[in-house]
Scaffold this motif. Structure first.
Motif, PDB file in Angstrom:
ATOM      1  N   ALA A  50       0.634  -1.295   0.004  1.00 36.06           N
ATOM      2  CA  ALA A  50      -0.269  -0.123   0.331  1.00 36.06           C
ATOM      3  C   ALA A  50       0.714   1.138   0.095  1.00 36.06           C
ATOM      4  O   ALA A  50       0.387   2.476  -0.060  1.00 36.06           O
ATOM      5  CB  ALA A  50      -0.981  -0.067   1.483  1.00 36.06           C
ATOM      6  N   LEU A  51       1.621   1.248  -0.211  1.00 35.60           N
ATOM      7  CA  LEU A  51       3.080   2.726   0.194  1.00 35.60           C
ATOM      8  C   LEU A  51       2.668   3.576  -0.871  1.00 35.60           C
ATOM      9  O   LEU A  51       2.858   3.031  -2.103  1.00 35.60           O
ATOM     10  CB  LEU A  51       4.455   1.735   0.402  1.00 35.60           C
ATOM     11  CG  LEU A  51       5.236   2.944   0.788  1.00 35.60           C
ATOM     12  CD1 LEU A  51       5.515   3.047   2.038  1.00 35.60           C
ATOM     13  CD2 LEU A  51       6.753   2.296   0.359  1.00 35.60           C
ATOM     14  N   PRO A  52       2.168   4.258  -1.018  1.00 36.60           N
ATOM     15  CA  PRO A  52       2.012   5.545  -1.702  1.00 36.60           C
ATOM     16  C   PRO A  52       3.527   5.935  -1.942  1.00 36.60           C
ATOM     17  O   PRO A  52       4.583   6.110  -1.621  1.00 36.60           O
ATOM     18  CB  PRO A  52       1.399   6.467  -0.834  1.00 36.60           C
ATOM     19  CG  PRO A  52       1.153   5.971   0.726  1.00 36.60           C
ATOM     20  CD  PRO A  52       2.301   5.025   0.791  1.00 36.60           C
ATOM     21  N   GLU A  53       3.475   6.768  -3.213  1.00 35.09           N
ATOM     22  CA  GLU A  53       4.460   7.211  -4.085  1.00 35.09           C
ATOM     23  C   GLU A  53       4.825   8.413  -3.178  1.00 35.09           C
ATOM     24  O   GLU A  53       4.296   9.391  -2.516  1.00 35.09           O
ATOM     25  CB  GLU A  53       4.167   7.636  -5.386  1.00 35.09           C
ATOM     26  CG  GLU A  53       5.004   8.064  -6.459  1.00 35.09           C
ATOM     27  CD  GLU A  53       4.790   8.476  -7.869  1.00 35.09           C
ATOM     28  OE1 GLU A  53       5.945   8.690  -8.533  1.00 35.09           O
ATOM     29  OE2 GLU A  53       3.930   8.865  -7.720  1.00 35.09           O
ATOM     30  N   GLY A 281       8.004   4.158  -2.369  1.00 35.10           N
ATOM     31  CA  GLY A 281       6.446   3.979  -2.450  1.00 35.10           C
ATOM     32  C   GLY A 281       6.655   4.267  -3.807  1.00 35.10           C
ATOM     33  O   GLY A 281       7.788   4.526  -4.222  1.00 35.10           O
ATOM     34  N   THR A 282       5.720   3.620  -4.372  1.00 37.78           N
ATOM     35  CA  THR A 282       5.546   3.761  -5.777  1.00 37.78           C
ATOM     36  C   THR A 282       4.392   3.968  -6.615  1.00 37.78           C
ATOM     37  O   THR A 282       3.688   3.966  -8.006  1.00 37.78           O
ATOM     38  CB  THR A 282       6.882   2.619  -6.781  1.00 37.78           C
ATOM     39  OG1 THR A 282       5.317   1.230  -6.325  1.00 37.78           O
ATOM     40  CG2 THR A 282       7.482   2.045  -6.780  1.00 37.78           C
ATOM     41  N   GLY A 283       3.400   4.208  -5.445  1.00 35.08           N
ATOM     42  CA  GLY A 283       1.963   4.611  -5.570  1.00 35.08           C
ATOM     43  C   GLY A 283       1.006   3.881  -5.353  1.00 35.08           C
ATOM     44  O   GLY A 283      -0.333   2.993  -5.979  1.00 35.08           O
ATOM     45  N   GLY A 284       1.704   2.148  -4.357  1.00 34.43           N
ATOM     46  CA  GLY A 284       0.636   1.295  -4.707  1.00 34.43           C
ATOM     47  C   GLY A 284      -0.317   1.184  -3.693  1.00 34.43           C
ATOM     48  O   GLY A 284      -1.361   0.897  -3.539  1.00 34.43           O
TER      49      GLY A 284
END
Length: 284
Positions: A50-53, A281-284
């Motif tokens: 879930a890691l945001p960008e 983060g890659t926007g997951g």
């Protein structure tokens, strides 16, 4: 950069799921957040997914330790979660949490508190059950006004009437295990006297000589003079001095990023680690 190196999710005793935690960290303007649930890495996969960008995740855990009858917590960062010796010790600590919590329920009932194990287990859900879950039950029953008020000698502090010991690591052995797993060690809230007895400063010096990397100086349970004292101790002992929120969601009053770590200190933690690497983060 805003860097918070001590947070908890529902994998232990926080109220945010790991996914909610990383989303909230990004929304609160953090650049780096460490997920350090108690004695478990169970929330890491969900947090990664879930890691945001723009937010970097540091994987870690807060290890339960004890020396000379005094409990302490060791923050372990960027270790190899599959390293068998450290994984086995984490499992021993986790396995002891349920009988320990049941023992505290029994003590509370002996003190006239109508708490039940079913109530505590429901509050803990799938998390590693701990004192904050019992404290939440005390709040729900109207025994204390806040979770923090349950951590006194009257109730759940280390010297409290309802306290029960659990399996805990020797801190020197914990430092050795984490370093063997490629991780970095920081003594969490070392002078949080409101939680109960603290280890003497001589033990801090011995741990530093045995490979401890740092101490958590800036923390909500340290007042300004204590924070200054810990920064001076870190300088004297050659330790890194970190700052963190110890965020537990709605279970405690601290906010994400309430205290933060200097980017240079964070960079040194990453440089020393060989067991794992920060996750961008890659926007997951």
């Amino acid at each position: 950069m805003r860097i918070d190196l001590h947070t908890h999710s529902t994998a232990s005793d926080g109220t945010d799921t790991p996914a909610e935690l990383v989303r909230n960290a990004a929304a609160d303007g953090l650049d780096v957040v460490a997920l350090t649930d108690h004695d478990t890495v169970g929330g890491h996969a969900e947090a990664r997914a879930a890691l945001p960008e723009g937010l970097t995740l540091v994987t870690g855990a807060e290890l339960s330790c004890r020396i000379d009858g005094v409990s302490l917590h060791l923050l372990a960062y960027l270790f190899d979660p599959e390293e068998p010796e450290l994984a086995r010790e984490r499992e021993l600590v986790r396995d002891d949490r349920v009988p320990r919590a049941q023992g505290m329920v029994a003590k509370l009932r002996d003190l006239g508190v109508p708490v039940t194990w079913e109530q505590v287990a429901r509050i803990a859900g799938d998390g590693a059950v701990g004192r904050p879950h019992l404290a939440t039950a005390l709040v729900d029953l109207g025994v204390v006004p806040t979770v923090s008020d349950a951590f006194t000698s009257e109730w759940l502090a280390n010297d409290g009437r309802a306290y029960v010991d659990k399996h805990e690591l020797d801190p020197f052995e914990a430092v050795r295990l984490v370093k063997a797993a490629g991780g970095v060690t920081v003594f969490a809230h070392p002078l949080a006297v409101k939680r109960g007895s603290c280890v003497p400063e001589s033990v801090l010096a011995e741990l530093a000589a045995s490979g401890l990397d740092g101490i958590e100086a800036d923390h909500m349970d340290h007042d300004a003079p204590t924070r200054a004292r810990l920064h001076a101790m870190a300088a004297d002992l050659g330790l890194l001095a970190t700052g963190s929120s110890d965020y537990h969601g709605s279970r405690k009053t601290c906010r994400l990023g309430e205290y933060t770590t200097d980017p240079e200190i964070y960079g040194e933690i990453v440089r020393r680690a060989t067991g794992a690497f920060p996750v961008p983060g890659t926007g997951g």
